[in-house]
Write a protein that holds these residues in place. Structure first.
Motif, PDB file in Angstrom:
ATOM      1  N   TYR A   1      15.000  -9.467   2.759  1.00 30.55           N
ATOM      2  CA  TYR A   1      15.719  -8.404   3.474  1.00 30.55           C
ATOM      3  C   TYR A   1      14.775  -7.482   4.236  1.00 30.55           C
ATOM      4  O   TYR A   1      15.162  -6.845   5.194  1.00 30.55           O
ATOM      5  N   TYR A   2      13.538  -7.364   3.768  1.00 31.15           N
ATOM      6  CA  TYR A   2      12.512  -6.546   4.420  1.00 31.15           C
ATOM      7  C   TYR A   2      11.169  -7.039   3.911  1.00 31.15           C
ATOM      8  O   TYR A   2      11.116  -7.870   3.001  1.00 31.15           O
ATOM      9  N   ASP A   3      10.097  -6.560   4.520  1.00 33.79           N
ATOM     10  CA  ASP A   3       8.770  -7.048   4.147  1.00 33.79           C
ATOM     11  C   ASP A   3       7.918  -5.915   3.565  1.00 33.79           C
ATOM     12  O   ASP A   3       8.346  -4.760   3.502  1.00 33.79           O
ATOM     13  N   GLU A   4       6.709  -6.296   3.136  1.00 32.99           N
ATOM     14  CA  GLU A   4       5.784  -5.327   2.526  1.00 32.99           C
ATOM     15  C   GLU A   4       5.446  -4.194   3.495  1.00 32.99           C
ATOM     16  O   GLU A   4       5.286  -3.050   3.080  1.00 32.99           O
ATOM     17  N   ALA A   5       5.332  -4.495   4.786  1.00 30.77           N
ATOM     18  CA  ALA A   5       4.999  -3.453   5.770  1.00 30.77           C
ATOM     19  C   ALA A   5       6.122  -2.418   5.871  1.00 30.77           C
ATOM     20  O   ALA A   5       5.854  -1.211   5.977  1.00 30.77           O
ATOM     21  N   THR A   6       7.358  -2.869   5.817  1.00 32.47           N
ATOM     22  CA  THR A   6       8.499  -1.941   5.858  1.00 32.47           C
ATOM     23  C   THR A   6       8.504  -1.060   4.614  1.00 32.47           C
ATOM     24  O   THR A   6       8.717   0.153   4.704  1.00 32.47           O
ATOM     25  N   LEU A   7       8.259  -1.668   3.465  1.00 33.55           N
ATOM     26  CA  LEU A   7       8.188  -0.897   2.227  1.00 33.55           C
ATOM     27  C   LEU A   7       7.053   0.118   2.294  1.00 33.55           C
ATOM     28  O   LEU A   7       7.230   1.281   1.913  1.00 33.55           O
ATOM     29  N   ALA A   8       5.899  -0.293   2.812  1.00 36.47           N
ATOM     30  CA  ALA A   8       4.758   0.622   2.943  1.00 36.47           C
ATOM     31  C   ALA A   8       5.111   1.805   3.845  1.00 36.47           C
ATOM     32  O   ALA A   8       4.729   2.947   3.554  1.00 36.47           O
ATOM     33  N   ALA A   9       5.864   1.563   4.902  1.00 32.03           N
ATOM     34  CA  ALA A   9       6.275   2.653   5.802  1.00 32.03           C
ATOM     35  C   ALA A   9       7.175   3.649   5.072  1.00 32.03           C
ATOM     36  O   ALA A   9       7.046   4.870   5.257  1.00 32.03           O
ATOM     37  N   MET A  10       8.079   3.144   4.227  1.00 37.26           N
ATOM     38  CA  MET A  10       8.935   4.033   3.437  1.00 37.26           C
ATOM     39  C   MET A  10       8.091   4.899   2.509  1.00 37.26           C
ATOM     40  O   MET A  10       8.317   6.104   2.382  1.00 37.26           O
ATOM     41  N   HIS A  11       7.110   4.276   1.861  1.00 35.65           N
ATOM     42  CA  HIS A  11       6.289   5.011   0.901  1.00 35.65           C
ATOM     43  C   HIS A  11       5.350   5.989   1.603  1.00 35.65           C
ATOM     44  O   HIS A  11       5.083   7.073   1.067  1.00 35.65           O
ATOM     45  N   GLU A  12       4.879   5.635   2.800  1.00 36.45           N
ATOM     46  CA  GLU A  12       4.077   6.589   3.580  1.00 36.45           C
ATOM     47  C   GLU A  12       4.913   7.812   3.945  1.00 36.45           C
ATOM     48  O   GLU A  12       4.428   8.947   3.879  1.00 36.45           O
ATOM     49  N   ARG A  13       6.165   7.603   4.332  1.00 37.94           N
ATOM     50  CA  ARG A  13       7.060   8.717   4.652  1.00 37.94           C
ATOM     51  C   ARG A  13       7.278   9.589   3.412  1.00 37.94           C
ATOM     52  O   ARG A  13       7.217  10.810   3.479  1.00 37.94           O
ATOM     53  N   LEU A  14       7.531   8.945   2.265  1.00 41.40           N
ATOM     54  CA  LEU A  14       7.725   9.672   1.012  1.00 41.40           C
ATOM     55  C   LEU A  14       6.508  10.544   0.701  1.00 41.40           C
ATOM     56  O   LEU A  14       6.641  11.744   0.425  1.00 41.40           O
ATOM     57  N   GLU A  15       5.321   9.948   0.767  1.00 38.38           N
ATOM     58  CA  GLU A  15       4.102  10.703   0.453  1.00 38.38           C
ATOM     59  C   GLU A  15       3.892  11.847   1.431  1.00 38.38           C
ATOM     60  O   GLU A  15       3.495  12.949   1.035  1.00 38.38           O
ATOM     61  N   ALA A  16       4.182  11.624   2.714  1.00 41.02           N
ATOM     62  CA  ALA A  16       4.014  12.680   3.722  1.00 41.02           C
ATOM     63  C   ALA A  16       4.981  13.842   3.472  1.00 41.02           C
ATOM     64  O   ALA A  16       4.600  15.014   3.600  1.00 41.02           O
ATOM     65  N   LEU A  17       6.223  13.529   3.105  1.00 43.29           N
ATOM     66  CA  LEU A  17       7.200  14.590   2.827  1.00 43.29           C
ATOM     67  C   LEU A  17       6.767  15.432   1.629  1.00 43.29           C
ATOM     68  O   LEU A  17       6.880  16.659   1.651  1.00 43.29           O
ATOM     69  N   VAL A  18       6.281  14.767   0.581  1.00 45.74           N
ATOM     70  CA  VAL A  18       5.830  15.484  -0.616  1.00 45.74           C
ATOM     71  C   VAL A  18       4.590  16.319  -0.285  1.00 45.74           C
ATOM     72  O   VAL A  18       4.497  17.491  -0.674  1.00 45.74           O
TER      73      VAL A  18
END
Length: 182
Positions: free
Chosen positions: A63-80
Motif C-alpha cells: 500500500y506504501y513504501d519505506e520512503a513514504t513511511l519515513a516521510a510520515m515519521h519525519e513530519r512527526l518528529e518535526a512537529l514534536v
C-alpha cells in the motif's frame, strides 16, 4: 542514558494520529492529533524519553513504501521538535501478519529493539501506550505498565474487555500525559 521508569513507548496509528481501517498510506492521509503532538513534547520537556513502536503491515501489503513511511515519521518528529520535544527512537514492523517475524506486536520484538537502541538493561517499569490489545500485550511481555487510550481503535478494544486487567485507560494521549506529569 534513559531509565525504564522514565520511558514512554507509544503506538502510532490511533494514539498519535488518526487511524484508518484502509491504512494510512500517504503523508496526506497521516493526520496527527494536535493534542498528541503537544503531549509528546510535554513529556519530553519534562525529562521523559519518548519512543514509538508501530506495526506497518501496509508496507508488506504494497500500500506504501519505506520512503513514504519515513516521510510520515519525519513530519512527526518535526512537529514534536517545533514544540520543544523529542522522539528518541521510532521503530516499525514492515511485515504482514503471516510473515512469521518476531517484531510484529503483540510480540515484543519492536520494544526489545528500542531497549537495545537506547542502551537500557530492562523495560521493566516503562509505559506502553496503545489503542489495541496487541500493543498492551507487547508491553506487558517485557514488563511495561499498560495504558489504553480511547482514540483510534481504543473504544473497540475497550468494548471487547479482554486482556485489559492491568491497563490504565485514558481518553487520549494528552490525558495520559496530564496524569503522568501531574
Amino acid at each position: 542514558m534513559p531509565t525504564p521508569n522514565k520511558l514512554v513507548i507509544l503506538d502510532r496509528d490511533g494514539v498519535i494520529n488518526q487511524d484508518s481501517d484502509d491504512y494510512v498510506k500517504s503523508l496526506d492521509e497521516w493526520l496527527p492529533y494536535p493534542s498528541a503532538i503537544d503531549a509528546i513534547a510535554r513529556l519530553s520537556r519534562a525529562g521523559w524519553t519518548v519512543a514509538v513502536a508501530t506495526n506497518q503491515s501496509g508496507i508488506a501489503r504494497g500500500y506504501y513504501d519505506e520512503a513514504t513511511l519515513a516521510a510520515m515519521h519525519e513530519r512527526l518528529e518535526a512537529l514534536v521538535e517545533a514544540r520543544g520535544g523529542e522522539i528518541r527512537r521510532i521503530v516499525h514492523c514492515p511485515h504482514g501478519p503471516d510473515d512469521d517475524c518476531d517484531c510484529r506486536k503483540p510480540l515484543p520484538g519492536l520494544l526489545e529493539q528500542i531497549r537495545q537502541d537506547l542502551g537500557i538493561a530492562s523495560l521493566q517499569g516503562a509505559w506502553m501506550v496503545g489503542d489495541s490489545l496487541r500493543d498492551l500485550q507487547a508491553g506487558e511481555a517485557v514488563g511495561c505498565h499498560s495504558v489504553l487510550v480511547r482514540t483510534g481503535k481504543g473504544e473497540r478494544t475497550l468494548a471487547k474487555g479482554k486482556g485489559l486487567e492491568r491497563a490504565r485507560v485514558f481518553a487520549d494521549l494528552a490525558a495520559f500525559a496530564d496524569w503522568l506529569l501531574g
